[in-house]
Design a protein around this motif. Sequence first.
Motif, PDB file in Angstrom:
ATOM      1  N   PHE A  80       0.822  -1.209   0.000  1.00 54.47           N
ATOM      2  CA  PHE A  80       0.000   0.000   0.000  1.00 54.47           C
ATOM      3  C   PHE A  80       0.857   1.261   0.000  1.00 54.47           C
ATOM      4  O   PHE A  80       0.453   2.285  -0.554  1.00 54.47           O
ATOM      5  CB  PHE A  80      -0.972  -0.011   1.172  1.00 54.47           C
ATOM      6  CG  PHE A  80      -2.046  -1.048   1.005  1.00 54.47           C
ATOM      7  CD1 PHE A  80      -2.952  -0.960  -0.039  1.00 54.47           C
ATOM      8  CD2 PHE A  80      -2.141  -2.118   1.873  1.00 54.47           C
ATOM      9  CE1 PHE A  80      -3.940  -1.924  -0.213  1.00 54.47           C
ATOM     10  CE2 PHE A  80      -3.114  -3.080   1.711  1.00 54.47           C
ATOM     11  CZ  PHE A  80      -4.015  -2.987   0.667  1.00 54.47           C
ATOM     12  N   GLY A  81       2.043   1.192   0.591  1.00 52.44           N
ATOM     13  CA  GLY A  81       2.962   2.317   0.512  1.00 52.44           C
ATOM     14  C   GLY A  81       3.420   2.564  -0.914  1.00 52.44           C
ATOM     15  O   GLY A  81       3.520   3.711  -1.368  1.00 52.44           O
ATOM     16  N   PHE A  82       3.686   1.473  -1.645  1.00 52.92           N
ATOM     17  CA  PHE A  82       4.061   1.632  -3.053  1.00 52.92           C
ATOM     18  C   PHE A  82       2.908   2.207  -3.862  1.00 52.92           C
ATOM     19  O   PHE A  82       3.124   3.046  -4.735  1.00 52.92           O
ATOM     20  CB  PHE A  82       4.495   0.288  -3.657  1.00 52.92           C
ATOM     21  CG  PHE A  82       4.772   0.386  -5.128  1.00 52.92           C
ATOM     22  CD1 PHE A  82       5.936   0.974  -5.583  1.00 52.92           C
ATOM     23  CD2 PHE A  82       3.857  -0.081  -6.049  1.00 52.92           C
ATOM     24  CE1 PHE A  82       6.192   1.081  -6.946  1.00 52.92           C
ATOM     25  CE2 PHE A  82       4.094   0.025  -7.405  1.00 52.92           C
ATOM     26  CZ  PHE A  82       5.267   0.607  -7.850  1.00 52.92           C
ATOM     27  N   LEU A  83       1.680   1.751  -3.593  1.00 52.47           N
ATOM     28  CA  LEU A  83       0.535   2.314  -4.298  1.00 52.47           C
ATOM     29  C   LEU A  83       0.424   3.816  -4.054  1.00 52.47           C
ATOM     30  O   LEU A  83       0.177   4.586  -4.984  1.00 52.47           O
ATOM     31  CB  LEU A  83      -0.762   1.631  -3.866  1.00 52.47           C
ATOM     32  CG  LEU A  83      -1.018   0.225  -4.391  1.00 52.47           C
ATOM     33  CD1 LEU A  83      -2.354  -0.282  -3.858  1.00 52.47           C
ATOM     34  CD2 LEU A  83      -1.009   0.190  -5.900  1.00 52.47           C
ATOM     35  N   ALA A  84       0.626   4.243  -2.807  1.00 52.66           N
ATOM     36  CA  ALA A  84       0.534   5.672  -2.489  1.00 52.66           C
ATOM     37  C   ALA A  84       1.663   6.448  -3.150  1.00 52.66           C
ATOM     38  O   ALA A  84       1.438   7.520  -3.735  1.00 52.66           O
ATOM     39  CB  ALA A  84       0.562   5.866  -0.974  1.00 52.66           C
ATOM     40  N   ALA A  85       2.890   5.911  -3.079  1.00 45.46           N
ATOM     41  CA  ALA A  85       4.036   6.611  -3.672  1.00 45.46           C
ATOM     42  C   ALA A  85       3.937   6.656  -5.190  1.00 45.46           C
ATOM     43  O   ALA A  85       4.193   7.694  -5.809  1.00 45.46           O
ATOM     44  CB  ALA A  85       5.340   5.925  -3.250  1.00 45.46           C
ATOM     45  N   ALA A  86       3.542   5.553  -5.806  1.00 47.80           N
ATOM     46  CA  ALA A  86       3.423   5.517  -7.262  1.00 47.80           C
ATOM     47  C   ALA A  86       2.276   6.398  -7.740  1.00 47.80           C
ATOM     48  O   ALA A  86       2.358   7.022  -8.800  1.00 47.80           O
ATOM     49  CB  ALA A  86       3.224   4.082  -7.748  1.00 47.80           C
ATOM     50  N   GLY A  87       1.215   6.477  -6.953  1.00 49.61           N
ATOM     51  CA  GLY A  87       0.105   7.348  -7.318  1.00 49.61           C
ATOM     52  C   GLY A  87       0.483   8.813  -7.245  1.00 49.61           C
ATOM     53  O   GLY A  87       0.128   9.610  -8.117  1.00 49.61           O
ATOM     54  N   SER A  88       1.242   9.195  -6.205  1.00 50.40           N
ATOM     55  CA  SER A  88       1.636  10.598  -6.082  1.00 50.40           C
ATOM     56  C   SER A  88       2.730  10.966  -7.080  1.00 50.40           C
ATOM     57  O   SER A  88       2.860  12.133  -7.455  1.00 50.40           O
ATOM     58  CB  SER A  88       2.108  10.890  -4.657  1.00 50.40           C
ATOM     59  OG  SER A  88       3.269  10.147  -4.373  1.00 50.40           O
ATOM     60  N   ALA A  89       3.510   9.984  -7.533  1.00 51.11           N
ATOM     61  CA  ALA A  89       4.553  10.250  -8.528  1.00 51.11           C
ATOM     62  C   ALA A  89       4.001  10.246  -9.949  1.00 51.11           C
ATOM     63  O   ALA A  89       4.706  10.590 -10.891  1.00 51.11           O
ATOM     64  CB  ALA A  89       5.669   9.211  -8.411  1.00 51.11           C
ATOM     65  N   GLY A  90       2.756   9.825 -10.103  1.00 51.96           N
ATOM     66  CA  GLY A  90       2.145   9.799 -11.424  1.00 51.96           C
ATOM     67  C   GLY A  90       2.394   8.520 -12.197  1.00 51.96           C
ATOM     68  O   GLY A  90       2.138   8.458 -13.392  1.00 51.96           O
ATOM     69  N   TRP A  91       2.886   7.501 -11.535  1.00 58.07           N
ATOM     70  CA  TRP A  91       3.137   6.230 -12.204  1.00 58.07           C
ATOM     71  C   TRP A  91       1.861   5.422 -12.364  1.00 58.07           C
ATOM     72  O   TRP A  91       1.760   4.569 -13.241  1.00 58.07           O
ATOM     73  CB  TRP A  91       4.135   5.391 -11.429  1.00 58.07           C
ATOM     74  CG  TRP A  91       5.489   6.015 -11.312  1.00 58.07           C
ATOM     75  CD1 TRP A  91       5.987   7.055 -12.049  1.00 58.07           C
ATOM     76  CD2 TRP A  91       6.522   5.639 -10.409  1.00 58.07           C
ATOM     77  NE1 TRP A  91       7.249   7.350 -11.652  1.00 58.07           N
ATOM     78  CE2 TRP A  91       7.617   6.492 -10.643  1.00 58.07           C
ATOM     79  CE3 TRP A  91       6.627   4.677  -9.429  1.00 58.07           C
ATOM     80  CZ2 TRP A  91       8.789   6.404  -9.931  1.00 58.07           C
ATOM     81  CZ3 TRP A  91       7.796   4.594  -8.719  1.00 58.07           C
ATOM     82  CH2 TRP A  91       8.875   5.450  -8.982  1.00 58.07           C
ATOM     83  N   LEU A  92       0.898   5.625 -11.465  1.00 57.55           N
ATOM     84  CA  LEU A  92      -0.378   4.922 -11.520  1.00 57.55           C
ATOM     85  C   LEU A  92      -1.492   5.961 -11.574  1.00 57.55           C
ATOM     86  O   LEU A  92      -1.346   7.057 -11.054  1.00 57.55           O
ATOM     87  CB  LEU A  92      -0.576   4.060 -10.272  1.00 57.55           C
ATOM     88  CG  LEU A  92       0.349   2.883 -10.066  1.00 57.55           C
ATOM     89  CD1 LEU A  92       0.077   2.229  -8.744  1.00 57.55           C
ATOM     90  CD2 LEU A  92       0.186   1.881 -11.187  1.00 57.55           C
ATOM     91  N   GLU A  93      -2.586   5.574 -12.175  1.00 59.82           N
ATOM     92  CA  GLU A  93      -3.740   6.458 -12.215  1.00 59.82           C
ATOM     93  C   GLU A  93      -4.923   5.730 -11.600  1.00 59.82           C
ATOM     94  O   GLU A  93      -5.262   4.622 -12.017  1.00 59.82           O
ATOM     95  CB  GLU A  93      -4.063   6.852 -13.654  1.00 59.82           C
ATOM     96  CG  GLU A  93      -5.155   7.874 -13.772  1.00 59.82           C
ATOM     97  CD  GLU A  93      -5.384   8.295 -15.216  1.00 59.82           C
ATOM     98  OE1 GLU A  93      -6.375   8.964 -15.452  1.00 59.82           O
ATOM     99  OE2 GLU A  93      -4.547   7.936 -16.088  1.00 59.82           O
ATOM    100  N   PHE A  94      -5.511   6.316 -10.582  1.00 56.12           N
ATOM    101  CA  PHE A  94      -6.660   5.746  -9.900  1.00 56.12           C
ATOM    102  C   PHE A  94      -7.905   6.404 -10.471  1.00 56.12           C
ATOM    103  O   PHE A  94      -8.094   7.613 -10.352  1.00 56.12           O
ATOM    104  CB  PHE A  94      -6.573   5.965  -8.391  1.00 56.12           C
ATOM    105  CG  PHE A  94      -5.375   5.289  -7.764  1.00 56.12           C
ATOM    106  CD1 PHE A  94      -5.404   3.935  -7.510  1.00 56.12           C
ATOM    107  CD2 PHE A  94      -4.230   6.003  -7.466  1.00 56.12           C
ATOM    108  CE1 PHE A  94      -4.310   3.307  -6.945  1.00 56.12           C
ATOM    109  CE2 PHE A  94      -3.137   5.392  -6.905  1.00 56.12           C
ATOM    110  CZ  PHE A  94      -3.172   4.034  -6.637  1.00 56.12           C
ATOM    111  N   ILE A  95      -8.755   5.611 -11.088  1.00 53.79           N
ATOM    112  CA  ILE A  95      -9.955   6.128 -11.735  1.00 53.79           C
ATOM    113  C   ILE A  95     -11.163   5.627 -10.959  1.00 53.79           C
ATOM    114  O   ILE A  95     -11.397   4.422 -10.905  1.00 53.79           O
ATOM    115  CB  ILE A  95     -10.042   5.673 -13.203  1.00 53.79           C
ATOM    116  CG1 ILE A  95      -8.802   6.126 -13.963  1.00 53.79           C
ATOM    117  CG2 ILE A  95     -11.310   6.178 -13.857  1.00 53.79           C
ATOM    118  CD1 ILE A  95      -8.680   5.544 -15.349  1.00 53.79           C
ATOM    119  N   PRO A  96     -11.926   6.533 -10.354  1.00 53.76           N
ATOM    120  CA  PRO A  96     -13.128   6.079  -9.633  1.00 53.76           C
ATOM    121  C   PRO A  96     -14.182   5.573 -10.611  1.00 53.76           C
ATOM    122  O   PRO A  96     -14.288   6.066 -11.731  1.00 53.76           O
ATOM    123  CB  PRO A  96     -13.600   7.329  -8.901  1.00 53.76           C
ATOM    124  CG  PRO A  96     -13.012   8.467  -9.659  1.00 53.76           C
ATOM    125  CD  PRO A  96     -11.757   7.966 -10.289  1.00 53.76           C
TER     126      PRO A  96
END
Length: 97
Positions: A80-96
């Motif tokens: 979950f830390g990687f998900l948060a870091a990757a999301g804030s770095a723009g590596w992942l996109e969370f689409i509701p």
Amino acid sequence: MNSAMTTSTNGKSWEIVPINTLTGIVLTVLFFYLFFRHFLFTLMFMDVILGWLRKFNWFPKEGKRRKTIIHWVIAAGLFFGFLAAAGSAGWLEFIPK
């Protein structure tokens, strides 16, 4: 009280809306029965798989639950830390949805 159920398969959304209260109650009872039986079915397979996994040296033996839980917490934190870091770095996109 909203008793509609929403589901999706193959990219198509479905909404199940009971016409009367009795149908909603039956649908709810059957859903909980299926959920409970699915849980027991999963536990049955887990028991078979655990019996096989206990043969290996790397699998935690009985009495090593604290160590296993600590490692699970570390693994979950890293994930979950990687998900948060990757999301804030723009590596992942969370689409509701």
